[in-house]
Design a protein around this motif. Structure first.
Motif, PDB file in Angstrom:
ATOM      1  N   PHE A 134     -50.882 -62.075   7.962  1.00 52.32           N
ATOM      2  CA  PHE A 134     -52.257 -62.236   7.454  1.00 52.32           C
ATOM      3  C   PHE A 134     -52.399 -63.712   7.118  1.00 52.32           C
ATOM      4  N   ASP A 149     -48.884 -66.367  -1.247  1.00 53.05           N
ATOM      5  CA  ASP A 149     -48.926 -64.953  -0.841  1.00 53.05           C
ATOM      6  C   ASP A 149     -48.879 -64.974   0.674  1.00 53.05           C
ATOM      7  N   ASP A 164     -45.240 -58.620   3.055  1.00 56.15           N
ATOM      8  CA  ASP A 164     -46.303 -59.125   2.180  1.00 56.15           C
ATOM      9  C   ASP A 164     -45.708 -59.407   0.800  1.00 56.15           C
ATOM     10  N   THR A 200     -45.606 -62.200  -2.727  1.00 54.05           N
ATOM     11  CA  THR A 200     -46.186 -63.332  -3.454  1.00 54.05           C
ATOM     12  C   THR A 200     -45.175 -63.853  -4.466  1.00 54.05           C
ATOM     13  N   GLU A 231     -47.820 -55.676  -6.953  1.00 56.80           N
ATOM     14  CA  GLU A 231     -48.302 -57.059  -7.045  1.00 56.80           C
ATOM     15  C   GLU A 231     -49.218 -57.319  -8.237  1.00 56.80           C
ATOM     16  N   GLU A 276     -45.324 -60.399  -6.059  1.00 56.25           N
ATOM     17  CA  GLU A 276     -45.486 -59.235  -5.175  1.00 56.25           C
ATOM     18  C   GLU A 276     -44.201 -58.917  -4.421  1.00 56.25           C
TER      19      GLU A 276
END
Ligand code: GLY
Ligand code: MN
Ligand code: MN
Length: 466
Positions: free
Chosen positions: A217, A246, A258, A260, A390, A430
């Motif tokens: 992403f 992130d 994913d 962070t 997160e 996260e």
């Protein structure tokens, strides 16, 4: 790609769940960027990947829920294809890899659909105009009929399957977590005065790409972590700021990582930063310690919010009864998003189907309260779910000013004390969790997260002259 048996078994199970009608799966096409032949990076549709595995643009498939017959619509390679793209496997060899024996030319799809005009045709919601138009043309429907005509039965069946990750999916995710970790370790080591957000973002892209894969992403890499999805990279880092990153990488089979982390620019958290960081870390750890099948993620979210509110009360930022504050939503000034979401083929897994259908059910319904309404996953956890954990604390000046001007939650928020946090920014931490039979597991080797460990990583300054 997974074994052909994996795809065959998934399709058989889906047919059983859907029961009647013909399912139509239109794969993604190359999307033009500024002219037709200059396209964005191709990403196959996730439903297509789940059932048919092939990362090829412009193909489609049908699956007959009654007979179980799967058909792929692909054209044989032309000499032109070979000249421009090099030698390719034959269409039938590619189809065989995902257990499909029947392949028809793309042009035949219209005939197959029109022959099934008296049957129920199931399709999933679309998110590319190209796909919407293609389905509209195939079914002789208007754009809005396609936009509103996705099959709820198919969506619910796919959610019930995709939400429980199979062993092969968990292995794929687990393996790729190392790339996500490498990206975050690099970002920490680059958190130094004079570096720019854009060079750190570029390093994360580079690491993902050097592992053969794009990011999962658009990376968030900002000294303004209070802007939740900040996609601007124009700042130069200054000592004493917080750098929130992130970021994740997409695995070869398109599963997302994913994570962070938030690092102190220059390698030392200020006391104020340490205090807020520790609250976020406590919330993150508490969720990872508590998660187990049978608990709802809404409970986990609210538990994290109570920890955050309690920590902020100790610092004098909040006041009063923190259970009441969280119930009424006062803490959402500092954590306006949810504790997490499902993770899989999509970073917000299956969100193209509708996030409320994915994250909620008859038992756990979605709140409309500010903050809690942003929680994408509220329902009971089950073994095999992969979710993100997160929590964050953010000081968003515009939101603080608005709430203060409106006199919101004056009994719970000490607006005067907040003044010294106006330029604080934000902290989010996260991790990706696999829900196991009796608890949960952080996927991959954990990226350094304790205060001392993060400071140590920054101080390694390994990217000093790069
Ligand atoms: N990377 C977006 C999110 O954490 O939800
Ligand atoms: Mn994230
Ligand atoms: Mn996330």
């Amino acid at each position: 790609m997974f074994t052909s048996e994996t795809y065959i078994a998934r399709r058989a199970k889906l047919c059983e769940k859907v029961g009647t009608g013909l399912m139509l799966f239109v794969g993604n096409v190359d999307i033009a960027c500024n002219y037709k032949d200059n396209t964005y990076h191709f990403r196959q549709d996730s439903s297509f990947l789940y059932l048919f595995g092939l990362q090829i643009a412009g193909i489609a498939a049908t699956l007959d829920a009654e007979t179980g017959e799967a058909v792929l619509y692909m054209d044989e390679l032309t000499m032109d294809d070979i000249i421009w793209m090099g030698p390719q496997e034959s269409v039938s060899d590619q189809a065989a890899k995902v257990g499909v024996t029947k392949v028809l030319p793309k042009a035949k799809l219209a005939d197959v659909i029109s022959a099934a005009k008296d049957r129920e045709i199931h399709f999933v919601p679309t998110y590319h105009a190209e796909t919407t138009i293609r389905i509209a043309n195939l079914l002789g429907k208007s754009i809005s009929e396609v936009e509103n005509g996705a099959s709820l039965k198919l969506i619910k069946a796919l959610i019930s399957m995709r939400e429980i990750k199979e062993k092969c999916e968990i292995d794929e995710l687990r393996k790729h977590m190392a790339v996500g970790r490498q990206m975050h370790m690099a970002a920490m080591a680059m958190a130094h005065e004079g570096r720019t957000e854009s060079e750190i973002m570029a390093m994360l892209d580079r690491i993902s790409l050097m592992n053969g894969q794009p990011v999962s992403f658009p990376t968030i890499c900002s000294v303004h972590g209070e802007t939740l999805h900040n996609h601007s990279y124009k700042n130069t880092l200054k000592k004493g700021q917080l750098l929130l990153v992130d970021a994740g990488s997409e695995s070869p089979l398109c599963y997302a990582t994913d994570h962070t982390r938030t690092s102190p620019v220059g390698g030392k958290f200020t006391n104020q930063q340490r205090e807020i960081y520790q609250i976020v870390l406590d919330a993150n750890n508490a969720v990872a310690a508590a998660c187990e099948p049978g608990l709802t993620y809404r409970e986990m979210h609210l538990m994290a919010c109570r920890i955050i509110a309690g920590g902020l009360k100790e610092l004098g930022i909040m006041k009063g009864d923190m259970d009441d504050a969280v119930m009424e939503g006062a803490h959402a000034l500092f954590m306006p998003h949810g504790i997490g979401h499902m993770l899989g083929l999509d970073v917000h897994d299956m969100e193209s189907y509708n996030d409320t259908l994915v994250g909620y059910d008859d038992e756990t319904t979605r709140s409309t309260q500010f903050g809690l309404s942003a929680l994408r996953l509220g329902k009971r956890l089950r073994e095999g779910f992969v979710v993100t954990d997160e929590p964050g604390i953010y000081f968003i000046p515009a939101l603080i000013d608005k709430w203060r001007a409106e006199g919101l939650f004056k009994d719970f928020i000490n607006y005067d004390a907040l003044e010294q946090y106006r330029s604080f920014g934000g902290i989010r931490l996260e991790d990706d969790l696999l829900i196991t039979r009796h608890g949960c597991e952080i996927l991959g080797e954990r990226i350094p997260i304790e205060i001392d460990d993060v400071e140590n990583e920054v101080n390694k300054d390994t990217y000093h002259n790069k």
